[in-house]
Design a protein around this motif. Structure first.
Motif: not given
Length: 184
Positions: A142-157
């Motif tokens: 929901n927060e990513l506006n139901h974007c395409y999946t599967p998805l790999l994301v790299l996040i910072n702190s």
């Protein structure tokens, strides 16, 4: 008599035209009736645009899926987000990429966040024993506006998405390696 000959000639020309058109379009259309090259190009452009939209976005509700005890401050964190409705080939590719990232010795925290999936079966099928936190309420999606999946994301702190990679059935080793080089 002339009328029958005229109709027969028209019918014959129509059949020849139909055969001609089918012959030249046959190579462009796959078994599902989809123009594969155009579909791949459209999908690639769509995912590139989607990546531009989500990169830099903060995942504010990540703590609603991951336990509070998990500290991602100062760490490189990879999230593998998928649903039970994604293609098995794509999910399998995602798990293979996670294994490569895991074996890179780059000290990543890796979290698998499936939504409405058969997690236990997936972990057995893809022979993976990482950390899994189910998101059956689709909070992250929901927060990513139901974007395409599967998805790999790299996040910072700060829980901002630094890099994203949408996994498709058309992925090549080159596209996988490009993402791996980007994050490693």
């Amino acid at each position: 008599m002339k009328r029958k000959l005229f109709i027969l000639t028209g019918l014959l020309l129509f059949v020849i035209l139909l055969i001609f058109l089918l012959h030249f379009n046959y190579k462009k259309i796959d078994s599902n009736g989809i123009n594969s090259d155009k579909y791949k190009l459209d999908l690639s452009q769509t995912l590139s645009a989607m990546s531009n939209i989500i990169n830099g976005k903060m995942i504010k509700n990540l703590n609603k899926v991951l336990p509070d005890s998990i500290d991602i401050i100062g760490k490189k964190t990879i999230l593998f987000i998928y649903t039970g409705y994604d293609c098995n080939t794509c999910v399998s590719k995602g798990y293979k990429l996670l294994k490569e990232i895991d074996s890179s010795k780059n000290n990543f925290d890796i979290f698998i966040i499936p939504s409405q999936a058969r997690v236990g079966l997936d972990l057995i099928n893809y022979k993976y024993s990482g950390k899994v936190y189910e998101d059956d309420n689709k909070i992250i999606l929901n927060e990513l506006n139901h974007c395409y999946t599967p998805l790999l994301v790299l996040i910072n702190s700060k829980k901002e998405i630094i890099s994203s990679y949408f996994i498709t059935p058309f992925d090549t080793a080159d596209s996988n390696n490009k993402f791996l080089k980007e994050i490693l």
